[in-house]
Write a protein that holds these residues in place. Sequence first.
Motif, PDB file in Angstrom:
ATOM      1  N   VAL A  86      14.701  37.192   1.978  1.00 59.31           N
ATOM      2  CA  VAL A  86      15.125  36.575   0.882  1.00 59.31           C
ATOM      3  C   VAL A  86      15.323  37.399  -0.327  1.00 59.31           C
ATOM      4  N   TYR A  87      15.036  38.278  -0.103  1.00 65.30           N
ATOM      5  CA  TYR A  87      15.959  39.795  -0.817  1.00 65.30           C
ATOM      6  C   TYR A  87      17.714  39.684  -0.483  1.00 65.30           C
ATOM      7  N   PRO A  88      18.546  39.670   0.712  1.00 64.47           N
ATOM      8  CA  PRO A  88      19.337  39.452   0.095  1.00 64.47           C
ATOM      9  C   PRO A  88      19.895  37.900  -0.356  1.00 64.47           C
ATOM     10  N   LEU A  89      18.852  36.871  -0.242  1.00 63.85           N
ATOM     11  CA  LEU A  89      19.081  35.171  -0.238  1.00 63.85           C
ATOM     12  C   LEU A  89      19.143  35.342  -1.519  1.00 63.85           C
ATOM     13  N   VAL A  90      18.186  35.637  -2.339  1.00 61.96           N
ATOM     14  CA  VAL A  90      18.685  35.802  -3.859  1.00 61.96           C
ATOM     15  C   VAL A  90      19.207  36.963  -5.152  1.00 61.96           C
ATOM     16  N   CYS A  91      19.347  37.647  -4.195  1.00 60.76           N
ATOM     17  CA  CYS A  91      20.705  38.440  -4.746  1.00 60.76           C
ATOM     18  C   CYS A  91      22.041  37.841  -4.389  1.00 60.76           C
ATOM     19  N   MET A 237      24.922  25.886 -11.219  1.00 55.62           N
ATOM     20  CA  MET A 237      24.935  25.052 -10.200  1.00 55.62           C
ATOM     21  C   MET A 237      25.304  26.191  -9.515  1.00 55.62           C
ATOM     22  N   ALA A 238      26.302  27.330  -9.375  1.00 54.93           N
ATOM     23  CA  ALA A 238      26.656  28.430  -8.330  1.00 54.93           C
ATOM     24  C   ALA A 238      25.770  28.779  -7.666  1.00 54.93           C
ATOM     25  N   ALA A 239      24.838  29.277  -8.543  1.00 53.65           N
ATOM     26  CA  ALA A 239      23.390  30.123  -7.926  1.00 53.65           C
ATOM     27  C   ALA A 239      23.285  29.580  -6.524  1.00 53.65           C
ATOM     28  N   ALA A 240      22.830  28.128  -6.914  1.00 55.97           N
ATOM     29  CA  ALA A 240      21.737  26.774  -5.965  1.00 55.97           C
ATOM     30  C   ALA A 240      23.223  26.826  -4.420  1.00 55.97           C
ATOM     31  N   GLY A 241      24.162  26.449  -5.215  1.00 50.39           N
ATOM     32  CA  GLY A 241      24.912  26.485  -3.924  1.00 50.39           C
ATOM     33  C   GLY A 241      24.828  27.622  -3.323  1.00 50.39           C
ATOM     34  N   LEU A 245      24.525  27.729   1.325  1.00 52.88           N
ATOM     35  CA  LEU A 245      25.306  28.304   1.396  1.00 52.88           C
ATOM     36  C   LEU A 245      24.975  29.555   2.452  1.00 52.88           C
ATOM     37  N   VAL A 246      24.115  30.582   1.661  1.00 48.68           N
ATOM     38  CA  VAL A 246      23.697  31.975   2.747  1.00 48.68           C
ATOM     39  C   VAL A 246      22.833  31.668   3.190  1.00 48.68           C
ATOM     40  N   LEU A 274      29.775  23.791  -4.909  1.00 49.56           N
ATOM     41  CA  LEU A 274      30.340  24.805  -4.998  1.00 49.56           C
ATOM     42  C   LEU A 274      31.433  24.017  -5.244  1.00 49.56           C
ATOM     43  N   VAL A 275      31.851  22.898  -4.608  1.00 52.67           N
ATOM     44  CA  VAL A 275      33.111  22.707  -4.688  1.00 52.67           C
ATOM     45  C   VAL A 275      33.142  21.575  -6.261  1.00 52.67           C
ATOM     46  N   ALA A 276      31.737  21.330  -6.508  1.00 55.52           N
ATOM     47  CA  ALA A 276      31.905  20.414  -7.761  1.00 55.52           C
ATOM     48  C   ALA A 276      31.887  22.153  -8.800  1.00 55.52           C
ATOM     49  N   PHE A 277      31.166  22.939  -8.633  1.00 56.47           N
ATOM     50  CA  PHE A 277      31.209  23.750  -9.792  1.00 56.47           C
ATOM     51  C   PHE A 277      32.519  24.387  -9.833  1.00 56.47           C
ATOM     52  N   VAL A 278      33.456  24.574  -8.964  1.00 55.20           N
ATOM     53  CA  VAL A 278      35.193  24.967  -9.075  1.00 55.20           C
ATOM     54  C   VAL A 278      35.523  23.980 -10.098  1.00 55.20           C
TER      55      VAL A 278
END
Length: 565
Positions: A86-91, A237-241, A245-246, A274-278
């Motif tokens: 969870v640490y690397p995922l959230v970070c 959106m970037a955070a959730a994507g 993905l990770v 992430l596509v929607a974010f871009v």
Amino acid sequence: MPGTTTAAARAAADALGERLGRLRDTLLARPGDPKDPGANRWLVLLVLCVSLLLVAVDATVLHVAVPAVTEDLRPSGVELLWIVDVYPLVCASLLILFGTLGDRVGRRRVLLLGYALFGVASAIAAVADDAGVLIAARALLGVGGAMIMPATLSILRQIFPDRRERALAIGVWSAVAAVGAAMGPLVGGFLLEHFWWGSVFLINIPLMLISLPIGRLLLPESTGDRDGPWDVVGALMAAAGLFALVLGVKQLGGEGADGGPLTLLPLIGGAALLVAFVRRQRRRTYPLVDLRLFARPAFSTSVGCIVLAMLALVGLELVAAQYLQLVLGLSPLETGLRLLPLTVAAMAAGLAGARMLQRFGPRTMVAAGFVLTATAVLTLTFMGHQDNRGLLLCGFLMLGFGLETTLFGAYESMLAEAPEEQAGGAAAIGETSYQLGAGIGIALLGSVMNATYGHGLSVLPGVPGGAQEAARHSLGEAYEVSERLGPGAGETLRTAARDSFVDGLHMTLAVSAALLVLGALAALRLPRDMECPAPAAKPVPSGPGAELPSPRSASGSRTSADATV
């Protein structure tokens, strides 16, 4: 004559007083003081390196404590995976959010808040008496790490406007990162021998209590481009994507390697977000991340080189650790000591990186780093069932030096291409590419390793089918199964599993070398020389908490350098 002597003495005293005054101003000047701009920038670098050291140590310190945590908290298999991941995922998922937020509200402000959150989360993790509490505390640590990581790089970009000095500072910064990653297991092992598992988190608290007031006193405040509103929806959106993905990539390299819905849904959902974010960023007048940065060949190539370097090597380090323990029979401490030359070589490359960059330029430096690393990987393909200390030492030294040379040149070129007002976003992109490359590397190289290893255990005469199936999960499990089978079938299974693991290691090394050669070719798009324009002089405010302005012309319009983004 007496008058002349008195006048000379008075002049000498005045000169001495003036020199002492200048010395006092230099020692007391804050970064950004007009009397001596950046006078304490090296002291600021020290503070930033302490921040980075804590985050790097915390990323690996829990690995050795997992058995003790399992025995004390009795987590389920899923809970244990979340405790570790969870640490690397959230970070990784929040780097862009907090990197761009720092550009808007102040990088120092975000960094100090990250310090505070990191300390609070460490205290909660240390006294956790339930797996759920520990998972929540580790998630908070990831939030704090996401605040700290891009802020350190963006502040470093601000206080070292001269590229030559900034290259040296990045070298020190990257060397500290290498030390932190290596110190994690060693510090954790030492603490576990004398205290309970929560002590691996308690070490953060006194350091954060010291870093908060020192950072408040010494670190300069700086912001980037504040035009237009901050894109909250885009940040989420970037955070959730990135989180999805990770998560999918991690599952692809682990239990979800069968391509089930638990792997595919996060991958598809994360990619779609992430596509929607871009697309959203391209339509906005004031985007969260200026995607035109990727139109600069040096920036996009640097990001790609970071991804390729981590993709090729991070999974390899995990496989190497298993090889040293399960094939050669070394203890965890002996394994750590065997891997230590890799860290020492990485430190040396970081400290020498600035001089190499000035002499050879980004293109040659990054490409040569890839080639040296590929040579090291191919050298390690000669590893077999016997312990060859000289081969391992030579391979790990080349591996550490080559990898750090590559990452140093890529990070420095990436920051040099990004305007100062977008330093936080650029740093976040670099750190995100690092995390994504690491996750994809574990999945890709882990899949290659598992496929080769499992194929070698497909047909074993005299070994029951159930035992063969269980042995395919891992070499450690194969050893456990072989002990239950008895002398004949057990020895057959043990030998076949060890041979298959070495074959899988060789195949993994070959794939890694191919990826590194691809990185060397990609690096040819980087600039040939290190361009070092003189930093433009501009007035800056002084005093505690003074805010450094974003780089603009006196009329308030963007500078010509910004207009080319």
